[in-house]
Structures are given as C-alpha cells and as structure tokens.
Design an enzyme around this catalytic site. Structure first.
Site, PDB file in Angstrom:
ATOM      1  CE  LYS A  95     -49.983 -12.155  -3.769  1.00 45.64           C
ATOM      2  NZ  LYS A  95     -50.243 -13.137  -2.727  1.00 45.64           N
TER       3      LYS A  95
ATOM      4  NE  ARG B 294     -56.774 -13.106   1.806  1.00 49.36           N
ATOM      5  CZ  ARG B 294     -55.503 -13.006   1.395  1.00 49.36           C
ATOM      6  NH1 ARG B 294     -54.866 -11.831   1.481  1.00 49.36           N
ATOM      7  NH2 ARG B 294     -54.860 -14.048   0.905  1.00 49.36           N
TER       8      ARG B 294
ATOM      9  CE1 TYR C 215     -42.946  22.964  -6.804  1.00 51.58           C
ATOM     10  CE2 TYR C 215     -42.512  20.615  -6.653  1.00 51.58           C
ATOM     11  CZ  TYR C 215     -42.828  21.733  -7.406  1.00 51.58           C
ATOM     12  OH  TYR C 215     -43.045  21.616  -8.741  1.00 51.58           O
TER      13      TYR C 215
ATOM     14  CG  MET D 188     -45.200  14.009 -10.358  1.00 47.30           C
ATOM     15  SD  MET D 188     -46.267  14.731 -11.598  1.00 47.30           S
ATOM     16  CE  MET D 188     -47.459  15.605 -10.598  1.00 47.30           C
TER      17      MET D 188
HETATM   18  C1  LIG Z   1     -49.379 -13.851  -2.055  1.00 39.87           C
HETATM   19  C2  LIG Z   1     -49.703 -15.176  -1.581  1.00 39.87           C
HETATM   20  C3  LIG Z   1     -48.694 -16.086  -1.204  1.00 39.87           C
HETATM   21  C4  LIG Z   1     -47.231 -15.735  -1.149  1.00 39.87           C
HETATM   22  O1  LIG Z   1     -46.937 -15.049   0.030  1.00 39.87           O
HETATM   23  P1  LIG Z   1     -45.444 -14.643   0.429  1.00 39.87           P
HETATM   24  O2  LIG Z   1     -45.539 -14.146   1.807  1.00 39.87           O
HETATM   25  O3  LIG Z   1     -45.034 -13.576  -0.525  1.00 39.87           O
HETATM   26  O4  LIG Z   1     -44.633 -15.848   0.288  1.00 39.87           O
HETATM   27  C5  LIG Z   1     -49.076 -17.369  -0.877  1.00 39.87           C
HETATM   28  N1  LIG Z   1     -50.380 -17.740  -0.898  1.00 39.87           N
HETATM   29  C6  LIG Z   1     -51.363 -16.896  -1.235  1.00 39.87           C
HETATM   30  C7  LIG Z   1     -52.766 -17.361  -1.211  1.00 39.87           C
HETATM   31  C8  LIG Z   1     -51.060 -15.583  -1.571  1.00 39.87           C
HETATM   32  O5  LIG Z   1     -52.045 -14.744  -1.889  1.00 39.87           O
END
Ligand SMILES: *Cc1c(COP(=O)(O)O)cnc(C)c1O
Length: 814
Positions: A482, A581, A708, A757
C-alpha cells in the site's frame, strides 16, 4: 561444456527417455532465470525446503526440451528425460568428469570471508591474459560449485572457483570433483563456526581442499592455520601472507605513507593504495601472491592493481522517459555478465524490449565464435530492436535477427535519435566501460537529479526470507504494498515479489491495485479500503475487497450481481478485535453468518489487525486481541460451513507473536529491514538509502549567517556545504537548525539554518577531505533510517511515505 544426452547418461549412469542425440551446453536449476532455451537442460533439484520438480512445468512452458529429474512425468509431451537417482549427486558426478577432462590451470579459493572479492579481483587482473572461467556470483556450494565447473569450455586456460562449506564433512565431496592446482585460503573467521565444534575442526575441514594442490597460498597470521597446513602439507610449495613480518609476503611500510611497500620474499613492490582497511590490504596481499605465482611482472601487477574496480557488480533499473524501464549495466562486459543481465531482464514482464550492446572484450574465444554465441543468446530473447555499437560487433550485424541498427560509437547512436523514440519498452544498456553508454542512460532516464532513493531488492528478499524462517513452511505471506509500497514504488516491488512467489499483495485503495494489474501483476491482491465508488473497478480488475461492515457487504454484493459475475466472488472479512478502526464486532457475527448464507460470495479469509504488536508494554492487550480473534473467527468458521484462511500478524507480530501465525501473515516494514526489536534488527538488512551529492562548498566568515531568516550564524570561519534536497523532497523543515544530521564520508554533518524548498546547508567542518560532488547520505547506515526518523520525531513509516515522487527511485540487485 558440450555433451549429448547419451554422453551425460553414460557418464552418470542415468536413464534416458527420449532423444539421445540432443546436445546440452547448459544446465539450469532455476526455472525463473533461464536465459537461453537452446541446448539447455533443466535440472529439478529437491531440497529439504522445496521440490524442484514443482518447477518442471514452468521450465517446459519456457520451451525447455530436456529435463533432468528423479521422477518421470509423462504428461509433458516431446520432452527428453534424463532420469537420475539423486539430482545433486548427478551434478557432482558430471562436474567431476568434466573438470577432470579439462586441462586448465585452476585456482580454488576457500576461507570464511573475502572469497568472492578475491575471485573477482583475480579475474579482473587476469581475464585479458588468459581465457578465464570463474564461478558466477558466489556459487560455491554443493550445487553452486558443480554448476560453475560445468561452465569450463575447451578454450579456457585458467579457472578460478570459490569453494564454500558450512557443515562438517562437506569438503570431501567438493574436493572429489575439483582439485585446484593453486589453493588459496583467505581469512578464517567465525562466519560458519556455528556448525563446528572448534576453530580447529573448521580449519581441518577447509584445508582438505588442498589435498592435491601443488601450491598453497594462505594467511599466515593465523597460527593455527599455519601449524595445520605445515603439518599436513610440508611437501608442497607453501606461501604465507599477512601483516606479521615472518610471512613470505607482508606489508612493509607504515600504513600512513602515501605508497604501500609490499615485501615479497626478497623483493619489494611499491604502489599507491586508496583503501587501507585490514580486509582490503589482506586481500591485496593474496592477490599479489597469486599474480606472482602466475609469473606476472611487477610493473604489470602495479598497473593491474591500480585499475581494479570496486566489486559492486550491480544492475540498476531506472524509470525511463516514455514509460520505458532502463536497465543499466555498464560495469563490465563479458559473456558472463551479459548472461546475468539477460536473466535480470527476463524477470520483467514487459512484452517489448530493446538492447543496446557494444563490442565485447573477451579473450576467451576468437571474435567470430564469440559473436556467434552472443547473437544466439540475443536472438533467443526476441528483442524488438537491437542497437550495436563498436567497430567489431557491427561487422557481425548479419548474425542478429531483430531489427538491427549499427553505430561506430555511442555519440553516433545518440545523434541518430533512434533510442529516444522508443516507448513502453524495457531497454537493456550493456556496454564496456570505454563506450561510455552511461551517456545514453542520462538521456533516457526520466528524473535527472542527483538525489536518489536507492532500493536494494536483494536486501528485501533477505528480509522476507528471514521472516519466513521464523514461520512454518506452509504459512502463506501477504506483502503490504500500500501507499506505493511504503514510498518505494509499488510496481517494482510487487514485480520482484511476484517473481519470488509471494502469495498475496495488499494495497489500501482500488486504484493502487488497478495500476499493478495494468502493468501485469497477476498475484492475488487484497484491497484493504474499498471505497464505494470503486466496487466496479475492483471486480473488473479481479481484486479482492476487505469487507468490514454490512453496508460494504451489501453494496459490494450488488455490484458483483450487476457485473454478471457468476462464480462466487472472493472477499476477505475483517473482524474488529481492539484497534477500533474497521471491522465486524462480536455482536454482529450472527447477522453476518445469516447474510453470507444468502449471498454468492466466497470468504477467502478472515482477518484482523493488531494495534500494538511492536509495543512490549501492551503484551497483555495484544494477547487479548489475539484471543478475541481466535474465538470470533472460530465461531464464524463453524457457522459458514467451510474453512477460509485466517491471518492477524503484521511484521512485528511475526517476530513477537509467532505462534499466532494461522494460515498467513502480512509483512510490511519488516521486509524493508526495520524492526523495533534490536535482536531482530541485527538479522535484517537495510533496503533503502536516500542519497544526494554536495553541490557547493563555501568557507563562511565568522559572524556571517546561512540560509533564510538568518537562523544560523557562524562563530568561526566555517566550511558549509549546500546539498540539493529540501522540504519539497520530503525532508521535514523541523529538522533544520542543528536538529538533524546527514552522513558525509562516514561522518555526521549537522544541518544548519532553515531547510529550503529544494536545498539545505550542512556544516562540514568535521568531515575530512570533503569536496564538491561527494556523496551525502540522508539516511541508510549513518544516520540510519531509525535515527533519521528520530530527528523528525516520527516513525520510519512516515519518513518513507513522505519522500516526494520527484525523487528518483533506483532499484539495484547485488
Ligand atoms: C500496513 C498493514 C500491515 C503491515 O504492517 P507492518 O507493521 O508494516 O508490518 C499489515 N496489515 C494491515 C491490515 C496493514 O494495513
């Protein structure tokens, strides 16, 4: 090698089913990296972990016609079988015969560290003196050594092979097939000592390799090694090297001097050395001794050592203009490295590809034979276009079957504008140094900044395998890609993982999955957050949604019905167990069971997510989450009448709660080499480095300000470097003004003034020999990703996902 099927069967006492007269020149043991089909046999090697016979089908699909296996599978048609009792022993028998019937001078290298480097160095120094064959990469094991030996051809005059062991009694088998004339023992360390009861036992095992050697070259600083070799082999020619002055070869001068003087028996040889760490110097001594033993003159040795390149044979893949992928490999060009590059190319599924290839410098064969072999390899890959550069290779243009263009030098190709018209292809650049085809790379790459995020794919594989080693062999693994694979590039990472047989991929949104499908990823993909406008897309692209509520269940089911999907559509049920969640709660389970009974959907898996698997203080809470999951998932399974997979562990779950692995685990940050547990961290390899180079260095007078708003003022004459990376690249502005550091020449340099930047300034007073153009590490080793996240007061995840898309991602394999 070159044998008929009949020869091979006769040498090894194997049985033949099929055509006895086929000619075999190559044996491939990994069906994924077969780069040539013609005259290649596939060998199915069964190991404790894996059955090679599973991959016969894919080898046959690739077009292989000869299979070496312990079992015969008659369902594959038109295949010739060599049926053997034991595939590994078969290889060893064949290799023994082959090496004993070749008459080359051979060097066998063993030891705990430095084998591969030394082998590559010796090769770099000798390949243009004698036709030379060497072990590919670090092929040195019970399987690697025979495969290496089988590469010996009639033309070779010198062979350099690595020999590695990790267990007692392994050397005998290896020595039985390979008896080097020159034996070389590098440093003995503790690398494999685990399987040996003592250092002495380890040494005794290693030196068995030299049973039939004429000369033994070894590091005499290790007294036990010295004693053992002298006891056993006093009748042979022995040469010792090392730092102690009683060795035959040692470093005479103080290491601080400009030049190093090496004492070689009565002679002295002096040359400049840039790297002076102990390992490098010790390898250099071994190298000099080997070269002397082969009668190379002192002038020539000095010249060769000066020309040594760092052994970082690596291929890089870069995003190109016009949706191309550029694979750049201009380290060196011989037949071996061409084969490696073609293997790498084959891992990508792009249907169209082109090749840029220059003259090859290879003394192993005359040019006609050489280019015949090269063209045969190239023709098998079915390139759309082939661009040949150089006065020699262009004379053999007729041998190349693709659409072929010829040029005398790289500039001519660039001027022709042919390559810049290529679209949607994978382009392999393979050239000898002197042709400078990196100019072509500069022209073709999409992002041309000095700032890069370098991703080491081998490190990722290592990390995955480490986590797998904690699990049962049957436990599946989902890789979370993801958010653009945590910022690293979801396609490139997914392609690599798919190649290595990952079971599932996980994305957050449908779009991310669609992108992967469009680029050819076929592995099952779970969408963790299927938004309601995306259900049609999910179905169209064969993605599998996470279903976390009745609303999503109903809407998705409607979309599946509308799409005319007749089979049960795969879904993944998310249970709420404490994270609060997304997910079904305990009191919703009965309704869920009823609803599922009425719908044409297939629950592929039931899962949940741990909120605190990385927090030791929350162990009790986590165990409670695990218990809730166990209870609720079991209840669901009992009532839906079949058994979906279950999974709950993320990366730190895998290491901290291994026994709750169920059927699958979901790895994320762990595959990138990060763990909150120090002992685990030691086992992982960091896979990401964020780098740039110094644009300018200025001496800033006492009392002047930098950047800056004049937030930093010098209190003495200060050396300030400007680097081309700023908050638009994802460096948080809050780490300016002495909060954060970057690494320059292995020294931490503080960030001074406000971060701009696109740039920032660092104080390099403490950095030795610093100059413009020097590499700067924003994070990797010093500072590490974790330390950098510390400056930013956040976690490694946020650092990675914040790196701006404008930063070029480079994927390397070593
Ligand atoms: C992102 C995610 C993981 C992986 O988590 P890590 O801590 O990076 O291993 C596992 N399960 C779900 C549902 C996630 O969203």
């Amino acid at each position: 090698m070159k044998y008929t099927v009949n020869d091979i069967a006769a040498i090894t006492n194997a049985e033949i089913i099929g055509d006895k007269d086929l000619i075999i020149k190559n044996i491939a043991f990994d069906s994924r990296i077969i780069y040539a089909i013609k005259n290649t046999a596939f060998i199915a090697i069964n190991t404790k972990k894996n059955s090679g016979e599973k991959f016969i089908e894919s080898a046959v699909d690739r077009g292989i016609k000869v299979i070496i296996s312990e079992h015969h599978y008659p369902q594959f048609e038109n295949i010739t079988w060599i049926i053997v009792e034991n595939a590994v022993q078969f290889l060893q028998k064949l290799a023994k015969y082959h090496s004993e019937h070749s008459d080359l001078k051979s060097i066998g290298i063993t030891g705990s560290n430095g084998k591969t480097i030394l082998k590559e160095w010796i090769y770099q120094c000798l390949w243009n003196e004698f036709p030379t064959v060497k072990s590919p990469k670090s092929f040195n094991s019970q399987i690697g050594l025979p495969l290496s030996l089988l590469q010996i051809n009639k033309c070779h005059k010198l062979g350099i092979f690595e020999v590695g062991i990790s267990m007692p009694n392994e050397m005998e088998t290896l020595e039985n097939m390979f008896h080097p004339q020159i034996g070389l023992l590098t440093h003995i360390g503790t690398a494999h000592a685990a399987n040996f009861s003592s250092e002495e036992e380890l040494i005794n095992e290693k030196i068995k390799l030299f049973k039939d050697s004429e000369v033994i070259i070894y590091n005499g600083d290790n007294l036990l090694v010295d004693k053992k070799i002298k006891e056993l082999y006093s009748s042979k020619k022995l040469i010792t090297y090392g730092f102690q002055k009683n060795n035959d070869v040692f470093v005479k001068t103080n290491v601080k001097d400009e030049n190093i003087v090496v004492k070689y028996f009565e002679e002295e040889i002096s040359f400049p050395v840039h790297q002076r760490d102990e390992a490098t110097l010790s390898n250099a001594l071994a190298l000099i001794t080997v070269l002397k033993e082969l009668n190379i003159s002192n002038e020539s040795i000095i010249e060769k050592i000066n020309a040594l390149k760092a052994v970082e044979m690596r291929l890089e893949a870069i995003e190109g203009i016009k949706n191309n992928i550029i694979i750049n490999d201009s380290f060196n060009l011989d037949l071996d490295s061409l084969k490696t590059a073609l293997q790498f190319l084959n891992e990508y599924k792009k249907s169209k590809k082109s090749l840029v290839l220059t003259d090859i410098f290879d003394v192993n064969s005359n040019s006609k034979e050489l280019y015949e072999e090269v063209s045969e390899l190239v023709n098998e890959q079915k390139f759309d276009s082939v661009f040949l550069i150089g006065e020699e290779i262009t004379q053999f243009r007729e041998l190349f079957k693709s659409n072929t263009f010829t040029f005398i030098n790289t500039k001519e190709l660039i001027d022709s504008k042919h390559v810049t018209e290529i679209e949607n292809q994978i382009i392999l650049l393979k050239g000898a140094r002197k042709f400078e085809i990196e100019k072509l790379k500069d022209l073709l790459e999409l992002r041309k900044h000095d700032t890069v995020l370098e991703i080491n794919l081998n490190a990722i594989l290592h990390n995955i395998n480490y986590h797998k080693s904690l699990l049962k062999p049957s436990t599946k693994m989902m890789a979370m890609v993801k958010a653009n694979a945590y910022g690293l590039g979801s396609y490139e990472i997914s392609e690599f993982l798919q190649h290595h047989h990952i079971d599932y991929l996980g994305v957050a949104f449908a779009d991310e999955g669609v992108e992967l499908r469009k680029k050819g990823i076929t592995t099952p993909i779970v969408v963790m957050n299927p938004e309601q406008h995306s259900y049609d897309t999910i179905i169209q692209y064969n993605l599998e949604p996470e279903i976390y509520s009745f609303r999503v269940l109903e809407l998705f089911y409607e979309a599946a019905q509308k799409s005319g999907h007749t089979k049960e559509y795969p879904i993944h049920i998310k249970l709420e167990t404490g994270m609060h969640r997304l997910g079904f709660k305990e009191n919703e389970l009965d309704d869920l069971i009823q609803t599922l009974h009425h719908k044409n959907l297939r629950v592929q898996s039931i899962f949940s997510h741990l909120s605190s698997s990385d927090v030791p203080e929350e162990r009790e809470f986590t165990l409670k989450q695990l218990e809730t999951f166990s209870k609720n998932s079991s209840y669901l399974i009992e009532n839906i009448g079949y058994q979906p997979m279950r999974h709950i562990l993320n990366s730190s779950g895998i290491t901290n709660y291994t026994e709750h692995q169920y059927d699958m685990v979901r790895i994320g940050i762990g595959m990138l080499g990060e763990s909150p547990t120090p002992e685990i961290q030691k086992q992982l390899r960091s896979s990401v480095s964020f780098k740039t180079v110094i644009s300018q260095i200025s001496m800033v007078e006492n009392g002047e300000s930098v950047g800056y708003s004049r937030k930093y003022k010098t209190n003495h004459l200060t050396k300030i470097a400007t680097i081309p990376v700023g908050y638009a690249d994802g460096i948080p502005r809050l780490i300016g003004n002495l909060v954060g550091n970057v690494g320059v020449n292995k020294t931490l340099a503080p960030i001074v003034g406000n971060i701009c930047m696109d740039m920032m300034m660092i104080n390099v007073d403490e950095v030795q020999n610093v100059k413009e153009g020097d590499k700067v590490t924003i994070f990797n080793a010093k500072p590490s990703l974790k330390e950098f996240a510390g400056y930013c007061k956040t976690i490694t995840y946020e650092v990675l996902t914040s790196i701006s898309p404008r930063v070029k991602r480079i994927y390397i394999k070593d």
